[in-house]
Design an enzyme around this catalytic site. Sequence first.
Site, PDB file in Angstrom:
ATOM      1  N   ARG A 133      33.640  38.224  87.591  1.00 26.00           N
ATOM      2  CA  ARG A 133      32.580  37.639  88.432  1.00 26.00           C
ATOM      3  C   ARG A 133      33.217  36.651  89.392  1.00 26.00           C
ATOM      4  O   ARG A 133      33.987  35.782  88.971  1.00 26.00           O
ATOM      5  CB  ARG A 133      31.537  36.906  87.584  1.00 26.00           C
ATOM      6  CG  ARG A 133      30.668  35.971  88.436  1.00 26.00           C
ATOM      7  CD  ARG A 133      29.519  35.345  87.718  1.00 26.00           C
ATOM      8  NE  ARG A 133      28.478  36.324  87.478  1.00 26.00           N
ATOM      9  CZ  ARG A 133      27.218  36.007  87.169  1.00 26.00           C
ATOM     10  NH1 ARG A 133      26.857  34.749  87.082  1.00 26.00           N
ATOM     11  NH2 ARG A 133      26.330  36.951  86.955  1.00 26.00           N
ATOM     12  N   ASP A 136      14.806  36.650  94.314  1.00 28.62           N
ATOM     13  CA  ASP A 136      16.022  36.005  93.798  1.00 28.62           C
ATOM     14  C   ASP A 136      16.076  34.615  94.440  1.00 28.62           C
ATOM     15  O   ASP A 136      15.332  34.335  95.392  1.00 28.62           O
ATOM     16  CB  ASP A 136      17.253  36.858  94.201  1.00 28.62           C
ATOM     17  CG  ASP A 136      18.586  36.275  93.748  1.00 28.62           C
ATOM     18  OD1 ASP A 136      18.599  35.480  92.790  1.00 28.62           O
ATOM     19  OD2 ASP A 136      19.621  36.621  94.366  1.00 28.62           O
TER      20      ASP A 136
END
Length: 332
Positions: free
Chosen positions: A108, A231
């Site tokens: 990530r 989001d």
Amino acid sequence: MAVNLKGRNFLALKDFTPEEIKYLIDLAADVKDKKKKGIPVNHYQDKNIALVFEKTSTRTRCSFEVAAHDMGMGVTYLDPLGSQIGKKESIADTARVLGRMYDGIEYRGYGQEIVEELAKYAGVPVWNGLTNEFHPTQMLADLLTIQEHLGRIKGVKLTYMGDARYNMGNSLMVVCSKMGMHFTACTSKDYFPDAGLVELCNGYAKESGGSVTLTEDVQSGTKDADVIYTDVWVSMGEPDEVWAERINKLSPYQVNKKVMDNAADSAIFMHCLPAFHDLKTQIGKEVYEKFGKDGLEVTDEVFESGKSVVFDEAENRMHTIKAVMMATLGEV
Ligand code: CP
Ligand code: NVA
């Protein structure tokens, strides 16, 4: 032909066919069912995985760790400050080191090119746990959740509100257009996805029977939608200075009761999380003090309503990540 993903990287859903994506969803549903029934899937005792996080995480890290433990694998977590990666050691060198010790690597971080570089040199499957551009493991969890709640994926109308030019908007547009869904980005045109990616997705939609729509109009953009998705307006790694502009441009695209009432009667609300829906977070409080807004991308009313399936999505991260690891490590 039977789907075989052994040895493949999982970097973006652009790289996968609709059949392969469906295979991963079905595999995830199967391992979820097995877990609920207490049937172990743990024949991976000889495997070890590394989790490299250059950004923070709750769901993604925990999903990889729990899935790995369930599968009998060893796990090493490297936190954003805890390894040499990027600072004292290049991505290519890190990849070659980790590839000698581990059977799979999760990454990530920032640019998609970093996870691609890691995959190029690792020699073992690399899984994208979120980059600025894409969040593919989240997509599988979202599709499984949609299938569970709506009973279908193909033909579903999904409207994404908010910053549609970042990882979540991009990924949803890709996966919806591949899977024969109707994707709408309903937002300010400043936050429409990249034109090149839209063109690519229009091509996918043509093949799958889906569609891609970009609109600034909330009324038409959310009308009869089966899924309303949003989001955060400011993503990890973005500077605090962008809040003012985001609040200004994206406030008309907040998911509130009016939006949900305009969607289909059976519509569900989705969010990858974490979400700013109340004042119980540090950033939520700071934004409230500065801008006077106590719900940002979604109101607390919608977030806490019966239409909200956000915690099912969160749980499904684990089952779908398990499926990705099983399929790419082999021995499903
Ligand atoms: N949705 C998601 O990726 O959550 P985390 O940032 O907590 O991993
Ligand atoms: N767009 C968000 C997604 C978090 C899961 C971010 O990148 O911070």
